[in-house]
Design an enzyme around this catalytic site. Structure first.
Site, PDB file in Angstrom:
ATOM      1  N   GLU A 446       0.830  -1.223   0.000  1.00 26.60           N
ATOM      2  CA  GLU A 446       0.000   0.000   0.000  1.00 26.60           C
ATOM      3  C   GLU A 446       0.860   1.268   0.000  1.00 26.60           C
ATOM      4  O   GLU A 446       0.515   2.254   0.659  1.00 26.60           O
ATOM      5  CB  GLU A 446      -0.946   0.025   1.201  1.00 26.60           C
ATOM      6  CG  GLU A 446      -2.147  -0.849   1.068  1.00 26.60           C
ATOM      7  CD  GLU A 446      -2.827  -0.718  -0.273  1.00 26.60           C
ATOM      8  OE1 GLU A 446      -2.820   0.389  -0.838  1.00 26.60           O
ATOM      9  OE2 GLU A 446      -3.338  -1.728  -0.762  1.00 26.60           O
TER      10      GLU A 446
HETATM   11  C1  LIG Z   1       2.313 -10.004   0.313  1.00 28.47           C
HETATM   12  C2  LIG Z   1       2.119  -8.904  -0.658  1.00 28.47           C
HETATM   13  C3  LIG Z   1       0.840  -8.518  -1.018  1.00 28.47           C
HETATM   14  C4  LIG Z   1       0.651  -7.508  -1.961  1.00 28.47           C
HETATM   15  N1  LIG Z   1      -0.622  -7.200  -2.383  1.00 28.47           N
HETATM   16  C5  LIG Z   1      -0.784  -6.384  -3.457  1.00 28.47           C
HETATM   17  C6  LIG Z   1      -2.071  -6.219  -4.072  1.00 28.47           C
HETATM   18  O1  LIG Z   1      -3.081  -6.769  -3.631  1.00 28.47           O
HETATM   19  N2  LIG Z   1      -2.162  -5.448  -5.193  1.00 28.47           N
HETATM   20  C7  LIG Z   1      -1.082  -4.817  -5.727  1.00 28.47           C
HETATM   21  O2  LIG Z   1      -1.231  -4.153  -6.733  1.00 28.47           O
HETATM   22  N3  LIG Z   1       0.151  -4.942  -5.164  1.00 28.47           N
HETATM   23  C8  LIG Z   1       0.323  -5.713  -4.058  1.00 28.47           C
HETATM   24  N4  LIG Z   1       1.558  -5.870  -3.483  1.00 28.47           N
HETATM   25  C9  LIG Z   1       2.683  -5.127  -4.037  1.00 28.47           C
HETATM   26  C10 LIG Z   1       3.152  -4.006  -3.119  1.00 28.47           C
HETATM   27  O3  LIG Z   1       2.204  -2.978  -3.079  1.00 28.47           O
HETATM   28  C11 LIG Z   1       4.530  -3.557  -3.624  1.00 28.47           C
HETATM   29  O4  LIG Z   1       5.443  -4.600  -3.292  1.00 28.47           O
HETATM   30  C12 LIG Z   1       4.956  -2.241  -3.021  1.00 28.47           C
HETATM   31  O5  LIG Z   1       4.162  -1.196  -3.520  1.00 28.47           O
HETATM   32  C13 LIG Z   1       6.416  -1.909  -3.312  1.00 28.47           C
HETATM   33  O6  LIG Z   1       6.726  -2.086  -4.668  1.00 28.47           O
HETATM   34  P1  LIG Z   1       7.971  -2.980  -5.069  1.00 28.47           P
HETATM   35  O7  LIG Z   1       7.876  -4.273  -4.349  1.00 28.47           O
HETATM   36  O8  LIG Z   1       8.073  -3.015  -6.537  1.00 28.47           O
HETATM   37  O9  LIG Z   1       9.224  -2.218  -4.468  1.00 28.47           O
HETATM   38  P2  LIG Z   1      10.002  -1.024  -5.167  1.00 28.47           P
HETATM   39  O10 LIG Z   1       9.042  -0.026  -5.707  1.00 28.47           O
HETATM   40  O11 LIG Z   1      11.019  -1.579  -6.078  1.00 28.47           O
HETATM   41  O12 LIG Z   1      10.734  -0.374  -3.911  1.00 28.47           O
HETATM   42  C14 LIG Z   1      11.931  -0.889  -3.338  1.00 28.47           C
HETATM   43  C15 LIG Z   1      12.427   0.108  -2.292  1.00 28.47           C
HETATM   44  O13 LIG Z   1      12.735   1.371  -2.939  1.00 28.47           O
HETATM   45  C16 LIG Z   1      12.009   2.422  -2.345  1.00 28.47           C
HETATM   46  N5  LIG Z   1      11.578   3.352  -3.388  1.00 28.47           N
HETATM   47  C17 LIG Z   1      10.952   3.054  -4.558  1.00 28.47           C
HETATM   48  N6  LIG Z   1      10.683   4.182  -5.224  1.00 28.47           N
HETATM   49  C18 LIG Z   1      11.117   5.211  -4.478  1.00 28.47           C
HETATM   50  C19 LIG Z   1      11.107   6.633  -4.618  1.00 28.47           C
HETATM   51  N7  LIG Z   1      10.534   7.226  -5.676  1.00 28.47           N
HETATM   52  N8  LIG Z   1      11.647   7.381  -3.642  1.00 28.47           N
HETATM   53  C20 LIG Z   1      12.194   6.799  -2.560  1.00 28.47           C
HETATM   54  N9  LIG Z   1      12.230   5.467  -2.360  1.00 28.47           N
HETATM   55  C21 LIG Z   1      11.698   4.689  -3.304  1.00 28.47           C
HETATM   56  C22 LIG Z   1      10.813   1.762  -1.656  1.00 28.47           C
HETATM   57  O14 LIG Z   1      10.360   2.527  -0.549  1.00 28.47           O
HETATM   58  C23 LIG Z   1      11.381   0.415  -1.233  1.00 28.47           C
HETATM   59  O15 LIG Z   1      12.001   0.529   0.029  1.00 28.47           O
HETATM   60  C24 LIG Z   1       1.771  -6.846  -2.513  1.00 28.47           C
HETATM   61  C25 LIG Z   1       3.063  -7.207  -2.124  1.00 28.47           C
HETATM   62  C26 LIG Z   1       3.239  -8.238  -1.238  1.00 28.47           C
HETATM   63  C27 LIG Z   1       4.642  -8.661  -0.892  1.00 28.47           C
END
Ligand SMILES: Cc1cc2nc3c(=O)[nH]c(=O)nc-3n(C[C@H](O)[C@H](O)[C@H](O)COP(=O)(O)OP(=O)(O)OC[C@H]3O[C@@H](n4cnc5c(N)ncnc54)[C@H](O)[C@@H]3O)c2cc1C
Length: 597
Positions: A446
């Protein structure tokens, strides 16, 4: 086993977050304090007696995928049916679609209890409620008529499909494709990952809300549209028809929330539409306008952010209950001043007592912040004009703090709970480890807590040119002044400590507004996460004090005053250091970046 803290929840709703004042002036129609109490009691009973035992089973068994079908843990489909038949899914939904139109405050209180009992289970309704809200706000009349009643009753669940392998925090990068069809519908093609409860065996139909991009859409976030894509197509009479071309390809093996299926969803690869080319693709219906999908999805995401904050509160509460019970039972050594026979219960040791009271303070503070956020949302819906604008802004300001502070508290408190258990905390059979495993996702999904901090600093502080946050700080000072004016010596130095913490927050806020105003965004963002924590700690101190003042006025239990004093004299000391990190951390961060090269 978890026992819902109904009295504490009711107290916080009524006297800290503002429910009793709102009820008194009839803000929520004929909703009475008695009815609120009855709803909370029944939710507590259901969560503790029916949900919590199955939560443990769910953690051990997890969800599984065989031949494209997801099986949830034993007993979960029946549990879900009992739960939705109790009317819990539609607490806040419009009456026109079978909901009860109750305040959000009540729903977040109930969500806390469901999540304490089983966070993995509670995720299903959490996503459905968010989907309902997005549909109510942005769906066409026809979509509402066809889908909402079944979603409000919980017969059909909802999902949120944003994430793709290369598009997580940065949704502008998403590639899922939508094509216009001659009949006014759309065809969706692409892959979504990490979709919570994307496929399961607890409901007859699953309504996916999917972000996708039209062929002629502008690049980035301005070219994203939102679509409703049902698992089974629905006839005009509401009956289920053919399977839509969407399926679950795989589910994830995760650190926690094992019972919640986290699915990779494939849209439009022809598995369920093997006909002509023009029949290919998952059939979707537009929600809102083309290319305006992100704004629609934010309706769902804001709701979900507060709901995820409640997960933090819920885990913190359950972990604290377990740790206190263990510390009363486990004996080791002799605590200073222990006069009993043999070894003392570990709760008598000052270090364990400090740990447990810290857990309680963080839990109750996170609860109060989340409930206050829900109150602001309710008030924004039940007021008009400038007042409604004020409450909308207050909710916007509080949402990132509620999400991040509460989910961090969930992790911190669950970890402390393991520490209280000693070695047994690391052993699965005590159940303390499960809380930490489950809690760990909440600061990530989220919108990660880092993204929340950016939102807080860049979008929320500048609301009304900074007047919203400045007005809020003024309200917090009034609480500190009331404590100082109280004759109750049990408050110790609480008034002074609160004032110092609020001053630290005020200084950091002013610096951030000024720094951003000067275009030094990188400097401001370097301190965004410490600032977010600073805000959460100050709110915790102030809200605990607000409750303690009410309790002291009513000759109520001194434990509220004692907890607020502990918070002020122990934990608020961190606020001064956090202020320094916000204001002077950027230069050393910049200088140290070479270390990462
Ligand atoms: C168990 C689980 C359930 C989930 N359920 C859903 C769901 O129902 N629907 C859905 O759509 N998604 C879902 N997700 C996805 C989840 O919302 C994402 O994993 C989350 O938004 C982070 O994206 P990412 O994993 O690609 O990490 P990334 O975006 O790659 O981020 C990696 C790190 O970099 C940091 N970062 C990234 N961009 C920036 C920036 N611009 N500035 C500063 N820091 C930054 C982040 O804070 C993080 O610490 C789920 C994930 C899990 C693991």
């Amino acid at each position: 086993m978890y026992k819902a803290p109904v009295e504490e929840i009711a107290f916080t709703l009524n006297h800290v977050a503002g429910l009793s004042d709102a009820l008194e002036i009839g803000r929520f129609g004929d909703l009475s304090a008695d009815l609120v109490e009855a709803i909370l009691e029944e939710a507590g009973r259901f969560a503790g007696n029916e949900m919590a035992p199955l939560g443990e089973i769910g953690d051990k068994q997890g969800a599984s995928l065989t031949d494209g079908k997801v099986k949830t843990p034993d007993g979960w489909p029946e549990l879900y049916r009992h739960w939705r038949e109790g009317g819990w899914n539609g607490l806040t939904a419009p009456e026109a679609y079978g909901g009860q139109n109750l305040p959000h405050m009540l729903n977040v209180a109930a969500l806390e209890m469901w999540n304490s009992a089983s966070m993995a289970f509670a995720l299903a309704p959490t996503l459905t409620m968010g989907a309902i809200e997005a549909l109510v706000a942005h769906g066409s009349h026809a979509l509402k008529e066809k889908y909402l009643a079944k979603m409000v009753s919980g017969e059909w669940t909802g999902t949120m499909n944003l994430t793709e392998p290369h598009a997580g925090s940065d949704l502008g990068a998403l590639k899922t494709r939508a094509e216009r069809s001659d009949d006014g519908t759309y065809r969706i093609f692409g892959q979504k990952i990490f979709i919570t409860w994307g496929e399961h065996d607890a409901a007859d139909n699953i309504i996916h809300l999917v972000l996708a991009r039209l062929p002629d859409a502008p690049a980035g976030t301005r070219g994203i549209s939102l679509f409703l894509v049902p698992k089974f197509l629905v006839g005009d009479d509401g009956s289920l028809e053919a399977r839509n071309d969407v399926f679950c390809h795989s589910i994830e093996h995760k650190l926690g929330i094992h019972g919640s299926p986290t699915c990779t969803m494939i849209y439009g690869d022809g598995k369920y539409s093997p006909g002509n080319d023009e029949d290919k693709g998952a059939v979707g219906w537009l929600i809102g306008e083309e290319n305006k999908g992100l704004a629609c999805m934010f309706t769902m995401m804001n709701n979900a952010r507060l709901a995820v904050g409640m997960q933090g509160v819920a885990i913190a509460e359950a972990a604290t209950q377990k740790a206190v019970a263990y510390a009363q039972d486990r004996t080791q050594g002799k605590a200073p001043g222990w006069s009993g026979n043999g070894m003392s219960p570990i709760i008598e040791h000052p270090d364990i007592a400090r740990t447990l009271i810290t857990m309680k303070a963080l839990t109750q503070g996170a609860r109060a912040i989340c409930y206050a956020c829900a109150h602001a949302i309710d008030m924004s819906h039940h007021t008009e004009g400038a007042e409604a604008r004020h409450w909308t802004e207050r909710a916007a300001l509080l949402t990132p703090i509620a999400k991040s502070f509460a989910t961090d508290a969930g992790v911190d408190v669950a970890s402390l709970g393991i520490q209280v258990h000693g070695g047994m905390g690391f052993i699965e059979e005590t159940g303390a480890a499960r809380y930490l495993r489950d809690a760990r996702i909440a600061p990530i999904y989220e919108g990660t807590n880092g993204i929340q901090a950016i939102d807080l600093v860049t979008r929320k502080l500048p609301l009304s040119s900074g007047d919203q946050v400045r007005g809020f700080l003024g309200e917090l000072k009034e609480i500190a002044d009331k404590v100082s004016a109280s004759n109750d010596t049990a408050f110790g130095e609480t008034g002074d400590r609160l004032r110092a913490a609020i001053a630290a927050l005020e200084t950091a806020t002013g610096w951030l507004l000024e720094t951003q105003g000067a275009g030094r965004t990188a400097d401001a963002l370097a301190g965004a996460t410490p600032y977010q924590r600073l805000f959460g700690l100050v709110l915790t101190g102030c809200y605990l004090a607000k409750g303690a003042l009410v309790a002291a006025d009513n000759g109520g239990p001194e434990k509220r005053v004692a907890l607020c004093r502990f918070m002020a004299e122990n934990l608020l000391a961190e606020t001064s250091a956090l202020k320094d990190r916000v204001i002077s951390g950027a230069a050393s961060l910049q200088a140290a970046r070479a270390i990462l090269a």
